[in-house]
Design an enzyme around this catalytic site. Sequence first.
Site, mmCIF file in Angstrom:
data_model
loop_
_atom_site.group_PDB
_atom_site.id
_atom_site.type_symbol
_atom_site.label_atom_id
_atom_site.label_comp_id
_atom_site.label_asym_id
_atom_site.label_seq_id
_atom_site.Cartn_x
_atom_site.Cartn_y
_atom_site.Cartn_z
ATOM 1 N N ARG A 1 9.510 4.495 -6.568
ATOM 2 C CA ARG A 1 9.400 3.567 -5.043
ATOM 3 C C ARG A 1 10.926 3.626 -4.292
ATOM 4 O O ARG A 1 11.351 2.448 -3.795
ATOM 5 C CB ARG A 1 9.198 2.044 -5.789
ATOM 6 C CG ARG A 1 7.735 1.840 -6.048
ATOM 7 C CD ARG A 1 6.810 2.267 -5.411
ATOM 8 N NE ARG A 1 5.537 2.385 -6.117
ATOM 9 C CZ ARG A 1 5.114 3.319 -6.791
ATOM 10 N NH1 ARG A 1 5.877 4.566 -6.621
ATOM 11 N NH2 ARG A 1 4.042 3.429 -7.659
ATOM 12 N N SER B 1 1.646 -4.639 -4.850
ATOM 13 C CA SER B 1 2.519 -5.209 -5.946
ATOM 14 C C SER B 1 3.878 -5.766 -5.317
ATOM 15 O O SER B 1 4.549 -5.276 -4.434
ATOM 16 C CB SER B 1 3.070 -3.948 -6.613
ATOM 17 O OG SER B 1 1.875 -3.421 -7.407
ATOM 18 N N GLU C 1 9.424 -5.521 -4.197
ATOM 19 C CA GLU C 1 8.841 -4.279 -3.462
ATOM 20 C C GLU C 1 8.730 -4.081 -2.019
ATOM 21 O O GLU C 1 9.244 -3.199 -1.328
ATOM 22 C CB GLU C 1 7.652 -3.727 -4.115
ATOM 23 C CG GLU C 1 7.321 -2.349 -3.779
ATOM 24 C CD GLU C 1 5.953 -1.796 -4.303
ATOM 25 O OE1 GLU C 1 5.795 -2.044 -5.272
ATOM 26 O OE2 GLU C 1 4.841 -1.498 -3.406
HETATM 27 C C1 LIG Z 1 -3.695 -3.987 -1.121
HETATM 28 C C2 LIG Z 1 -2.249 -3.507 -1.274
HETATM 29 C C3 LIG Z 1 -2.191 -2.249 -2.087
HETATM 30 C C4 LIG Z 1 -0.969 -1.441 -2.170
HETATM 31 N N1 LIG Z 1 -1.145 -0.606 -3.119
HETATM 32 C C5 LIG Z 1 0.105 0.132 -3.213
HETATM 33 C C6 LIG Z 1 0.293 1.231 -4.351
HETATM 34 O O1 LIG Z 1 -0.725 1.524 -5.065
HETATM 35 N N2 LIG Z 1 1.377 2.210 -4.190
HETATM 36 C C7 LIG Z 1 2.455 1.736 -3.284
HETATM 37 O O2 LIG Z 1 3.197 2.837 -3.557
HETATM 38 N N3 LIG Z 1 2.394 0.974 -2.604
HETATM 39 C C8 LIG Z 1 1.091 0.245 -2.321
HETATM 40 N N4 LIG Z 1 1.072 -0.774 -1.506
HETATM 41 C C9 LIG Z 1 2.322 -0.924 -0.571
HETATM 42 C C10 LIG Z 1 2.088 -0.120 0.897
HETATM 43 O O3 LIG Z 1 0.779 -0.035 0.986
HETATM 44 C C11 LIG Z 1 2.727 1.022 0.998
HETATM 45 O O4 LIG Z 1 4.298 0.678 0.827
HETATM 46 C C12 LIG Z 1 2.700 1.617 2.426
HETATM 47 O O5 LIG Z 1 3.360 3.046 2.387
HETATM 48 C C13 LIG Z 1 3.183 0.995 3.598
HETATM 49 O O6 LIG Z 1 2.994 1.591 4.757
HETATM 50 P P1 LIG Z 1 2.946 0.802 6.194
HETATM 51 O O7 LIG Z 1 2.650 1.687 7.106
HETATM 52 O O8 LIG Z 1 1.902 -0.332 6.069
HETATM 53 O O9 LIG Z 1 4.442 0.279 6.035
HETATM 54 P P2 LIG Z 1 4.886 -1.011 6.766
HETATM 55 O O10 LIG Z 1 4.648 -2.182 6.002
HETATM 56 O O11 LIG Z 1 4.692 -1.138 8.239
HETATM 57 O O12 LIG Z 1 6.372 -0.683 6.719
HETATM 58 C C14 LIG Z 1 7.168 -0.618 5.553
HETATM 59 C C15 LIG Z 1 8.595 -0.274 5.678
HETATM 60 O O13 LIG Z 1 8.482 1.040 5.827
HETATM 61 C C16 LIG Z 1 9.120 1.287 7.207
HETATM 62 N N5 LIG Z 1 8.405 2.243 8.238
HETATM 63 C C17 LIG Z 1 6.952 2.248 8.372
HETATM 64 N N6 LIG Z 1 6.779 3.464 9.280
HETATM 65 C C18 LIG Z 1 8.019 4.077 9.110
HETATM 66 C C19 LIG Z 1 8.333 5.391 9.860
HETATM 67 N N7 LIG Z 1 7.342 5.975 10.514
HETATM 68 N N8 LIG Z 1 9.549 5.579 9.734
HETATM 69 C C20 LIG Z 1 10.610 4.916 9.133
HETATM 70 N N9 LIG Z 1 10.166 3.861 8.691
HETATM 71 C C21 LIG Z 1 9.035 3.278 8.433
HETATM 72 C C22 LIG Z 1 9.082 0.029 7.889
HETATM 73 O O14 LIG Z 1 10.373 -0.189 8.822
HETATM 74 C C23 LIG Z 1 9.468 -1.022 6.473
HETATM 75 O O15 LIG Z 1 10.767 -0.801 6.264
HETATM 76 C C24 LIG Z 1 -0.110 -1.576 -1.112
HETATM 77 C C25 LIG Z 1 -0.166 -2.718 -0.020
HETATM 78 C C26 LIG Z 1 -1.139 -3.463 -0.229
HETATM 79 C C27 LIG Z 1 -1.173 -4.551 0.906
#
Ligand SMILES: Cc1cc2nc3c(=O)[nH]c(=O)nc-3n(C[C@H](O)[C@H](O)[C@H](O)COP(=O)(O)OP(=O)(O)OC[C@H]3O[C@@H](n4cnc5c(N)ncnc54)[C@H](O)[C@@H]3O)c2cc1C
Length: 347
Positions: free
Chosen positions: A159, A238, A339
């Site tokens: 992570r 998580s 996380e």
């Molecule tokens: C129901 C649920 C289940 C989940 N299950 C998992 C799982 O099984 N495993 C897991 O690892 N995670 C899980 N997650 C967490 C999440 O889905 C992941 O971390 C996902 O990759 C976040 O993507 P996002 O586009 O929504 O990022 P955001 O929430 O929009 O951003 C998260 C971070 O990444 C940065 N960021 C986003 N896009 C970029 C980019 N293009 N360049 C640079 N920085 C960027 C943002 O600035 C921020 O710091 C879960 C979340 C939920 C709500």
Amino acid sequence: MVELDAPLAPLTTLRLGGPARRLVTATTDEDVIAAVRAADAAGEPLLVLGGGSNLVIGDTGFPGTVLRIATSGFLLDGTGLELAAGEVWSEAVTRTVEHGLAGIEFLAGIPGSAGATPVQNVGAYGQEVAQSVTEVVAYDRRAGEVVTLSRAACEFSYRHSRFKADPDRYVVLRVRFALEDNGGLSTPVRYAETARHLGVEQGEPVALREAHDAVLRLRAGKGMVLDPADHDTWSAGSFFTNPVLSAEQYDAFLALAAERELTAPAYPAPDGCTKTSAAWLIDKAGFGKGYGSGPATLSTKHTLALTNRGAATAEDLLELAREIRDGVRAAFGVELVNEPVMVGVAL
Ligand SMILES: Cc1cc2nc3c(=O)[nH]c(=O)nc-3n(C[C@H](O)[C@H](O)[C@H](O)COP(=O)(O)OP(=O)(O)OC[C@H]3O[C@@H](n4cnc5c(N)ncnc54)[C@H](O)[C@@H]3O)c2cc1C
């Protein structure tokens, strides 16, 4: 597109937090770079937003530019895949399975954008993107140019990555993956729960579609697939990472667990460390599924998800998170670490 004083809560899966002073939505890499350059030139704080599924935005919002990445691109060349940062991750995974390619099938159903997957090296059910990412194309805000980082340069760990370690430096534009053509089979099933569910031994492959669908079923049962009608999924997934303990910390933890006649889950981690389960710690410290009576509670399906029952503020959620963190520390001497990325707030 530029909006002022734009609500951010609807753009996050927790659906809480205040507005952005300015919200820019970019649909091309050029627009992303231009928006970053403009914010940096003006000395304006910048928050990059993908699907908002790993963010806790404070109730006062963000006093700068929020750049929403809405680029698209799914480019398959043999077993090589390039995804634009704005692609919806779970949809891209399903498409690779439809193309008969293995490598990210166990990451089905994870919300958010492709561009965020290298940031925290997303993982689930025995797979993580570090295993298949070959290169990340990013705008380097320090150098002021587009760079290509090799897998090694991404410094992936559990992570974590170089992007998370240096959050104000890189904006991910494209992610490249090496997938596998295993004749319609998945990569080996690594996770015991998935193997049991599929009725195979750990280490065996299964049909790709079976692997993908099994993961979606398992995830849905834990509230880990987004469903707007189900408050158990109004979360950031998580909330705490699984603690990785040094030998000394692990011994101290085992002693406290033994006092309660408990045997904790333990998995070997790099450098002689041991990883244990945050969900187990939370449950055994007295915070069962559904814990809490306010507007923020634990999910009724999973102790690791902190959820908004509809009207929670960021402070409500953080109050619950602090109570759980402190309770686990008191019971087991283990410090839980959040996380999701905190914006304008801290645990
Ligand atoms: C129901 C649920 C289940 C989940 N299950 C998992 C799982 O099984 N495993 C897991 O690892 N995670 C899980 N997650 C967490 C999440 O889905 C992941 O971390 C996902 O990759 C976040 O993507 P996002 O586009 O929504 O990022 P955001 O929430 O929009 O951003 C998260 C971070 O990444 C940065 N960021 C986003 N896009 C970029 C980019 N293009 N360049 C640079 N920085 C960027 C943002 O600035 C921020 O710091 C879960 C979340 C939920 C709500």
